[in-house]
Each structure stands twice: as C-alpha cells, then as structure tokens.
Design a protein around this motif. Sequence first.
Motif, PDB file in Angstrom:
ATOM      1  N   GLU A 119       0.824  -1.213   0.000  1.00 41.78           N
ATOM      2  CA  GLU A 119       0.000   0.000   0.000  1.00 41.78           C
ATOM      3  C   GLU A 119       0.858   1.263   0.000  1.00 41.78           C
ATOM      4  OE1 GLU A 119      -3.295   2.047   2.939  1.00 41.78           O
ATOM      5  OE2 GLU A 119      -3.230  -0.130   2.804  1.00 41.78           O
ATOM      6  N   LEU A 120       1.904   1.275   0.852  1.00 39.74           N
ATOM      7  CA  LEU A 120       2.783   2.434   0.913  1.00 39.74           C
ATOM      8  C   LEU A 120       3.652   2.538  -0.339  1.00 39.74           C
ATOM      9  CD1 LEU A 120       3.904   2.288   4.645  1.00 39.74           C
ATOM     10  CD2 LEU A 120       2.473   4.026   3.581  1.00 39.74           C
ATOM     11  N   LEU A 121       4.077   1.399  -0.834  1.00 43.79           N
ATOM     12  CA  LEU A 121       4.893   1.387  -2.050  1.00 43.79           C
ATOM     13  C   LEU A 121       4.126   1.987  -3.216  1.00 43.79           C
ATOM     14  CD1 LEU A 121       7.591   0.450  -3.298  1.00 43.79           C
ATOM     15  CD2 LEU A 121       6.488  -1.730  -3.807  1.00 43.79           C
ATOM     16  N   MET A 122       2.858   1.592  -3.355  1.00 39.41           N
ATOM     17  CA  MET A 122       2.039   2.094  -4.456  1.00 39.41           C
ATOM     18  C   MET A 122       1.771   3.595  -4.298  1.00 39.41           C
ATOM     19  SD  MET A 122       1.760  -0.387  -6.473  1.00 39.41           S
ATOM     20  CE  MET A 122       0.578   0.340  -7.612  1.00 39.41           C
ATOM     21  N   ALA A 123       1.495   4.021  -3.051  1.00 41.30           N
ATOM     22  CA  ALA A 123       1.250   5.449  -2.814  1.00 41.30           C
ATOM     23  C   ALA A 123       2.494   6.278  -3.137  1.00 41.30           C
ATOM     24  CB  ALA A 123       0.836   5.666  -1.356  1.00 41.30           C
ATOM     25  N   THR A 124       3.665   5.745  -2.798  1.00 38.15           N
ATOM     26  CA  THR A 124       4.911   6.449  -3.074  1.00 38.15           C
ATOM     27  C   THR A 124       5.173   6.542  -4.570  1.00 38.15           C
ATOM     28  OG1 THR A 124       5.858   5.761  -0.956  1.00 38.15           O
ATOM     29  CG2 THR A 124       7.406   6.440  -2.671  1.00 38.15           C
ATOM     30  N   LEU A 125       4.961   5.437  -5.274  1.00 30.16           N
ATOM     31  CA  LEU A 125       5.190   5.439  -6.719  1.00 30.16           C
ATOM     32  C   LEU A 125       4.206   6.361  -7.437  1.00 30.16           C
ATOM     33  CD1 LEU A 125       5.921   1.647  -7.311  1.00 30.16           C
ATOM     34  CD2 LEU A 125       7.556   3.539  -7.240  1.00 30.16           C
ATOM     35  N   LYS A 126       2.981   6.441  -6.909  1.00 31.89           N
ATOM     36  CA  LYS A 126       1.962   7.300  -7.510  1.00 31.89           C
ATOM     37  C   LYS A 126       2.323   8.763  -7.372  1.00 31.89           C
ATOM     38  CE  LYS A 126      -3.030   8.235  -7.411  1.00 31.89           C
ATOM     39  NZ  LYS A 126      -4.307   7.903  -6.740  1.00 31.89           N
ATOM     40  N   GLY A 127       2.935   9.114  -6.252  1.00 28.17           N
ATOM     41  CA  GLY A 127       3.377  10.491  -6.041  1.00 28.17           C
ATOM     42  C   GLY A 127       2.406  11.311  -5.221  1.00 28.17           C
ATOM     43  N   PRO A 128       2.752  12.575  -4.937  1.00 25.40           N
ATOM     44  CA  PRO A 128       1.921  13.447  -4.099  1.00 25.40           C
ATOM     45  C   PRO A 128       0.510  13.607  -4.662  1.00 25.40           C
ATOM     46  CG  PRO A 128       4.085  14.412  -4.463  1.00 25.40           C
ATOM     47  CD  PRO A 128       3.985  13.242  -5.382  1.00 25.40           C
ATOM     48  N   VAL A 129      -0.449  13.709  -3.746  1.00 25.97           N
ATOM     49  CA  VAL A 129      -1.845  13.859  -4.165  1.00 25.97           C
ATOM     50  C   VAL A 129      -2.325  15.304  -4.025  1.00 25.97           C
ATOM     51  CG1 VAL A 129      -2.413  11.465  -3.631  1.00 25.97           C
ATOM     52  CG2 VAL A 129      -2.655  13.209  -1.862  1.00 25.97           C
ATOM     53  N   MET A 130      -1.454  16.194  -3.538  1.00 24.17           N
ATOM     54  CA  MET A 130      -1.778  17.613  -3.430  1.00 24.17           C
ATOM     55  C   MET A 130      -0.560  18.428  -3.859  1.00 24.17           C
ATOM     56  SD  MET A 130      -3.531  17.859   0.355  1.00 24.17           S
ATOM     57  CE  MET A 130      -4.638  16.591   0.972  1.00 24.17           C
ATOM     58  N   GLU A 131      -0.783  19.698  -4.116  1.00 21.25           N
ATOM     59  CA  GLU A 131       0.321  20.589  -4.413  1.00 21.25           C
ATOM     60  C   GLU A 131       1.114  20.855  -3.132  1.00 21.25           C
ATOM     61  OE1 GLU A 131       1.390  21.924  -7.337  1.00 21.25           O
ATOM     62  OE2 GLU A 131      -0.059  20.518  -8.230  1.00 21.25           O
ATOM     63  N   PRO A 132       2.434  21.040  -3.221  1.00 12.99           N
ATOM     64  CA  PRO A 132       3.224  21.333  -2.023  1.00 12.99           C
ATOM     65  C   PRO A 132       2.851  22.677  -1.423  1.00 12.99           C
ATOM     66  CG  PRO A 132       4.539  21.600  -4.018  1.00 12.99           C
ATOM     67  CD  PRO A 132       3.253  20.968  -4.440  1.00 12.99           C
ATOM     68  N   LEU A 133       3.022  22.790  -0.122  1.00 15.75           N
ATOM     69  CA  LEU A 133       2.734  24.045   0.568  1.00 15.75           C
ATOM     70  C   LEU A 133       3.789  25.089   0.210  1.00 15.75           C
ATOM     71  CD1 LEU A 133       1.854  22.649   4.112  1.00 15.75           C
ATOM     72  CD2 LEU A 133       0.257  23.505   2.391  1.00 15.75           C
ATOM     73  N   THR A 134       3.377  26.334   0.121  1.00 17.07           N
ATOM     74  CA  THR A 134       4.297  27.413  -0.215  1.00 17.07           C
ATOM     75  C   THR A 134       4.811  28.152   1.020  1.00 17.07           C
ATOM     76  OG1 THR A 134       2.443  28.927  -0.508  1.00 17.07           O
ATOM     77  CG2 THR A 134       3.246  27.759  -2.471  1.00 17.07           C
ATOM     78  N   GLY A 135       4.288  27.796   2.188  1.00 18.33           N
ATOM     79  CA  GLY A 135       4.716  28.436   3.425  1.00 18.33           C
ATOM     80  C   GLY A 135       4.332  27.580   4.607  1.00 18.33           C
ATOM     81  N   PRO A 136       4.725  27.957   5.810  1.00 20.84           N
ATOM     82  CA  PRO A 136       4.406  27.158   6.994  1.00 20.84           C
ATOM     83  C   PRO A 136       2.898  27.100   7.233  1.00 20.84           C
ATOM     84  CG  PRO A 136       5.361  29.275   7.617  1.00 20.84           C
ATOM     85  CD  PRO A 136       5.509  29.153   6.149  1.00 20.84           C
ATOM     86  N   PRO A 137       2.365  25.914   7.569  1.00 16.85           N
ATOM     87  CA  PRO A 137       0.920  25.765   7.803  1.00 16.85           C
ATOM     88  C   PRO A 137       0.529  26.241   9.199  1.00 16.85           C
ATOM     89  CG  PRO A 137       2.008  23.653   8.061  1.00 16.85           C
ATOM     90  CD  PRO A 137       3.071  24.616   7.653  1.00 16.85           C
ATOM     91  N   LEU A 138       0.429  27.531   9.362  1.00 16.81           N
ATOM     92  CA  LEU A 138       0.160  28.133  10.664  1.00 16.81           C
ATOM     93  C   LEU A 138      -1.330  28.177  10.968  1.00 16.81           C
ATOM     94  CD1 LEU A 138       2.564  31.185  10.248  1.00 16.81           C
ATOM     95  CD2 LEU A 138       3.038  29.094  11.546  1.00 16.81           C
ATOM     96  N   THR A 139      -1.670  28.063  12.245  1.00 13.22           N
ATOM     97  CA  THR A 139      -3.049  28.291  12.668  1.00 13.22           C
ATOM     98  C   THR A 139      -3.312  29.792  12.679  1.00 13.22           C
ATOM     99  OG1 THR A 139      -2.493  28.464  15.009  1.00 13.22           O
ATOM    100  CG2 THR A 139      -2.933  26.247  14.147  1.00 13.22           C
ATOM    101  N   ALA A 140      -4.583  30.163  12.852  1.00 11.49           N
ATOM    102  CA  ALA A 140      -4.933  31.587  12.907  1.00 11.49           C
ATOM    103  C   ALA A 140      -4.209  32.276  14.064  1.00 11.49           C
ATOM    104  CB  ALA A 140      -6.445  31.747  13.046  1.00 11.49           C
ATOM    105  N   GLU A 141      -4.120  31.595  15.215  1.00 14.12           N
ATOM    106  CA  GLU A 141      -3.458  32.180  16.377  1.00 14.12           C
ATOM    107  C   GLU A 141      -1.963  32.358  16.131  1.00 14.12           C
ATOM    108  OE1 GLU A 141      -5.480  29.619  16.407  1.00 14.12           O
ATOM    109  OE2 GLU A 141      -7.249  30.374  17.484  1.00 14.12           O
TER     110      GLU A 141
END
Length: 465
Positions: A430-452
């Motif tokens: 399962e992990l091998l296939m997910a890795t070979l398939k590649g990312p399922v979203m675009e990479p983040l362009t900055g730190p994923p900060l909360t509102a606070e």
Amino acid sequence: MSRRAVVIGGSVAGMLAAAALFRSMDEVIVLERDELPDRPSPRKRIPQARHAHVLLPSGRDAIQELLPVANVHRRLLAAGAREQSMTDMLGFGPQGWQRRWPTVTDDLLLTCCSRDLLDWTLRDAVLSTTPVVVRRAEALSLVGTAERVTGVRVLSEGLEEELRADLVVDASGRGSRAEHWLEGLGVTDIPTDEVDSGLVCASRFFRVPWGAEDFPLTQVEADPTDSRPGRSGTLVPIEDGRWLVTLAGTRGGEPTADPEYFTDFALRLRHPLIGQLVSVAEPLGEVFLSRSTRNRRRDFEKAVMPEGLVVLGDAVATFNPVYGQGMSVAALGAQALSRQLRQTDVTAPGFARDVQRAAAKSVSAAYTMSTSQDQWFPEVVGRAPSLADRLLSQYMGRMARVAATSYSVSAAKCKVATLQADTSSLLHTELLMATLKGPVMEPLTGPPLTAEESAFLDSVGPLAV
C-alpha cells in the motif's frame, strides 16, 4: 546466597536498567560518580542535556511497562512537560513544509521537556518506588574472566574494592570504557561502525513570548542532498514557559557559542521561522555548545562476550542528537532486559547474550535512520553510501514528498521514526504504491500556521522568506 546486580551509571539508561532488575534480584546497586541533584538541574558529565530532547512514544511506553506504579509520564506532565503530536508539529524538511493533521493518537505523541526534568523525575520515581540503591563510586574495571564477569572494581571515598555481582550492566553513557575493560579480560575485536558529519550543536533557553504560549514544536531540517554543509534548528516547548532551541551545523557550517550570532544563524536556516520566533523571545542564559555528536555503534551482540555483562544505552551506540532517539533507545534496551528476566534466570547460560541481541533491534533501527541521513553531508567521516543506500535515499525522498500530502503515509513514516515499526514496513504494498503514484496535493508554499500562530507572527513583524 543473595543475588546482586550492579548498574554502572545513574542516568536514563542506568535508572531504567535498575527498574528492570529489582524484581528479579535481591539487591540492585547503581554506581554513579557524580553527586546527584535533588531537583531538576544540570549535571557536569551530561553536557548533551543542555540540548533539545524529546521522548518518543516507544520510550514512553517502555518506561510505563518498567515502572507501572510510578507513572513517570503523568509525573512529567504534572511538572510541566508538553505533549506534541508528530503530525501536528511545524516541520520543514528537504521536500518542503509538512502538512499538519488534526488526528491525535497516543502512538504519535512526543513528550517534550528538558533533559534535567526527565532525569530527575525518572530517578525520583525509581528510588521512591523500588529498593534500588545509588552508591557514589567510580567503576574502575570489570572483575572476572573472558567467560564470565563476576563483579566490578570500584573507587569509593578514596578506597578501592571489589563489588561482587551476578550481573553487571554498563549504562555509563558516551564515556563508557567497556571495550577497554573487556580487553583487560582478554575479549577483543568488538565490531564498531562510525559516521561523523562533524555536527556542532548550539542551544539556548528562551522565555516564551506573550501570545505564543501554544506554539508547537518547530523543526527546520537540513537537506543532506544539497552538497553543502547541513544546518538545522529545533524549537521545543518545555516546562516553566520556556523554549529550548537547538541549532546545528555539519562540518563547514557549524554554529558558535556567540550569543550575538545565535539568532542570525537561525534566520539563515533553509527557512527563517525559528529565527523570527527567537528574535522576539527573551534569552535565558548563555549558549551551550557541544561537539560530541557522532554516530558510533559497538556491536557487542556480534562479539563473543562474557556471561554476566550487559551493555545498554549510549554505552552501546551514540546517535546524532538531531534525531532525538537516544533516551528512547535506552528505554527499549531496559525493556529488553526486563522481558528476558521474565523468561530466563539471570545466571542461566546465554542470558546476557540474549539481552544484548534483543536490545540491538532498536539500536539498529535508530542507527540506520541516523546514519542514512548523515552519510550524505560533505566531508563526513565514515563509510561511503553504497548503491543500496542511494536507491533507498531516492525512495525515501519520494515518500517524504507524498507524506506531506497524505496522513496515512505521514503516520507510517512517523511510526518508523519513533521506533514503533520496522523500516521494512515502509515497503508494504500500500505504501509502495502510494509512493510510486506520487503526491496527491500541491506542495505548501509556506508554513501551515493556525490563525493564532499567524496572528502572533503578524504582531511581531513580517516573515522574511
């Protein structure tokens, strides 16, 4: 005749080894050269204690198994230790920012506190709930033959004496003289391995600024594939409203002990977030520097060792402290000792060998993870990467990119990183296939900060990228 165990070293590995032994022995003596403090405070012979530490969930669970009545984890939290989910920390790796996932499970929770607090809490728990005795003395040599260790020669209050023991556990840490002592008994050729990136760590405590009380563990990793010295930083929220910040650099990119340079170094990491945070925090004391960071492993389990001797913790292997494995490996080694005691008498033939082999499993996992990164940095001292290392590095790099967009892949990587799953689990279909398939979203362009978190950073000025 009563049975006695002698443990050399009163730090994490030593106290946990004593906790593993007390139910099976009539007497357990811990030998410690230092006068142990009666509260959380630094110790001269543990300079690495000034740097960032985390207790992995595998280590936490091993301690709970060894000391179920003491409930060390609850004591730590009551004293101000923080818990941090690995999937909800701020992490900037070679592939960019990791996404934060709201799912929180016990098997992904890190325990964050100072090493001083953990040492003292653990020692107090052992000594208040067991008959273990600490004796201030220095171990000089092993007593016995190449076939069996029968005790320890110690120096105590200016006098030398032989202390008989049915089992000796060397948990004396990075400065262990086990190899030298074994040579004195005629035991030689202990296989060793070393990978040294020349890493230097610089650490400083800070008062958490108002408004940033809930800021999570934050890490900016080095990129070992960048062909430049690796620089990294870790900010750990700990007890008493403090941050413990450790900056690190490999050979050619080392930090210094100059407090004026500390924030500048942090701002010049692959991302400046940690630098911006410490630039508005009140520093508490000086900068602590450490160069004792090499990966070095002694394969005692592969040698023809005498009966009656077990080596655990940093006396077996030391790791690059950036990866936060040492305390948990020590706990898992003590757990291996405890479990073997339930199956075999301490004087039975092969007892020590079986413990050493069982403890080597977590040592091998941690050492492989640490050296698989460090061997890529420029001017590293030690073995060169093999073809298999290169293929594995490419696969793990791709998996890391996928993990930034997939909770299941991220959690699987975390299980391995926290020594709860074998590295081979990352090759499951399962992990091998997910890795070979590649990312399922675009990479983040900055730190994923909360509102606070964003509001706090906005209040102190723009984030320079």
